[in-house]
Write an enzyme that holds these catalytic residues in place. Sequence first.
Site, mmCIF file in Angstrom:
data_model
loop_
_atom_site.group_PDB
_atom_site.id
_atom_site.type_symbol
_atom_site.label_atom_id
_atom_site.label_comp_id
_atom_site.label_asym_id
_atom_site.label_seq_id
_atom_site.Cartn_x
_atom_site.Cartn_y
_atom_site.Cartn_z
ATOM 1 C CB SER A 1 -7.809 3.911 2.965
ATOM 2 O OG SER A 1 -6.953 3.337 3.951
ATOM 3 N N GLY B 1 -11.019 0.075 9.662
ATOM 4 C CA GLY B 1 -11.511 -0.990 8.799
ATOM 5 C C GLY B 1 -10.850 -1.022 7.443
ATOM 6 C CB SER B 2 -8.119 1.023 5.989
ATOM 7 O OG SER B 2 -8.744 2.263 6.191
ATOM 8 C CE LYS C 1 -3.903 2.004 2.603
ATOM 9 N NZ LYS C 1 -4.695 1.896 3.857
ATOM 10 N N GLY D 1 -6.917 1.529 9.981
ATOM 11 C CA GLY D 1 -7.177 2.458 11.079
ATOM 12 C C GLY D 1 -8.656 2.623 11.355
#
Length: 608
Positions: free
Chosen positions: A280, A303-304, A204, A301
């Site tokens: 995200s 549910g990302s 990521k 942070g």
Amino acid sequence: MGKMKAMPPVEEVDLTSVKYQPQKIAAPHLTGFSLKLFVWLMESPVLGPLIISALKNQNKMTQLLRYTLIPERPMYRPEFPPQEPEQGVVLVDEERDPIDRLHTAADALPKYDPSIRWSKESPPFLYWKIRDYAHAYRHNITTPSVVAEQLISAIKEWITMNSSMPMLIHFNPDNVRSQAEASTSRFVEGKPISILDGIFIAIKDDVDCYPFPSRSGTSWFDQVRKVDKDAMCVARLRKCGAILIGKANMHELGLGVTGNNPNHGTARNPHALDRYTGGSSSGPASIVASGLCPAAIGTDGGGSVRIPSSLCGIVGLKTTYGRTDMTGVVCDGGTVEVVSPLTASVEDAMLVYSAIAGSSPSDKISLRPSPLSLPTLSSSDNLNILQSVKLGKYSEWFHDVSNTEISTKCEDALQLLCSTFGSQIEEIVLPELEEMRTAHVVSIGSESLFPLNPYYLEGRRSDFTLDTRTSLALFGSFSASDYVACQRLRRRIMYYFMEAFKKVDIIVTPTTGMTAPKIPPTALKVGESDYDVSGYLMRFVQPGNLLGLPAISVPIGHDKDGLPIGLQLIGRPWAEASLLRAAFALEELSIKFRNKPSGIFFNLLTTS
């Protein structure tokens, strides 16, 4: 508003009198010109405070934070009571080399049967797993270099046909080839490093992976934050021989859960290209779900990791807060975020987790983590342990979804687990979930704003996307006393969950309250602000972040539109092994209810 309220001490709350409050967020859905106008109004020195105050009043935030006496002491980061040792696990010394830990993890998995995995028919599982690649490399079926060329061709083909839907922000084919050639040479010499040698993994964009910059989904963040080495988790993967393919797309700065990104283009859901991936960690989820990689690294942070995993039909493991060293991660320093894997299967999650896990020196002192352990899935005792598992279900919360098809299919999966292995479902009550939502928003909002505030206030405001500016304007309205109030709420809610864990081993919920939402065409260029959608996507994930608890999302089927549904398991602190065991069993039972993505899917291995 203005009427003083006093909460009773948490120990005196009568659970029999608790009434669940359906979670609704009062905020307009905005995109296009309306979003531009709304952001302009929110940033206005005169009208902005009035609009923000009205929104906070409508959502009962002001009453809770300013006019409520909360008797508990603040908990400024998760504090966990000592935990009982887990059953049926193998302990893995954090100080051991990640390569050695991988060997232990591989031995704990059920025996690999190549006669099934490599039959002439399609493999029985939806995706090729890490052990499939490892077997192919070790038996001259293919090489990392051959797979690298297929991967590069697939990515180029996707970019050519769908340039506005990038899964990767930074991708260098020559860099991938170089890593693959080194891995191939090791196999030729008969000296592969580990089971992850030659395994392709995406990172990521908010996790450092040298030599790529970390823009965190922005158009400019690399100008103010340089990358000169790998994040700790990435360094551990690289040491194991993993091939790091580049930096995956994400919702800007992680401040959104749809995955929308006007800066680089919005990654699409492989099951339906007109739908969001969730965020995200949008790029990592899209990459794994499309079959390009068996694993990716994301951050969670709010549910990302779990939200996009659920919407894209893959596995997302959120580890206990402090379980993995966050050095080299953009969001390092907060109290709700962790770095975690998104994978094609539960066993892949277990392997990647075993490689990257290991607390930082400071967290070892302050958090006193339980020993790192893995479930012995290969043991004959595994079934007996599953039989004794108690699953906690708060039914009113469980059914607070946009479509009952979600909760019904999640219930079906749980019933199948119970009827097959003898696990038990126990009804529980978890008070103050609406208060938890506020505590999480203020905590992550304040902690996110702090490092960004100098840039936001000193001329870079217009460099942020519109939905990010909406969030930052709201976060800037939180006061120091608001933050303290939320840390008092954190202690209360931690108490409720720890009390529940005295009765049950795992708390179960749907992962999200809705399946993948459609992308409004006007949202692609300027972004979107839809707190109602965000509320449904985040409905069940916040305990994992505010309280630092481990959680995993397991795909268990699809809705009537063919969109994936995820079931979430929330565990006791440091109990990743217990979650992985139950998740593995659920995955095995649910395979027959799942389908490959219909929008985009790549097969990088061949059985011929």
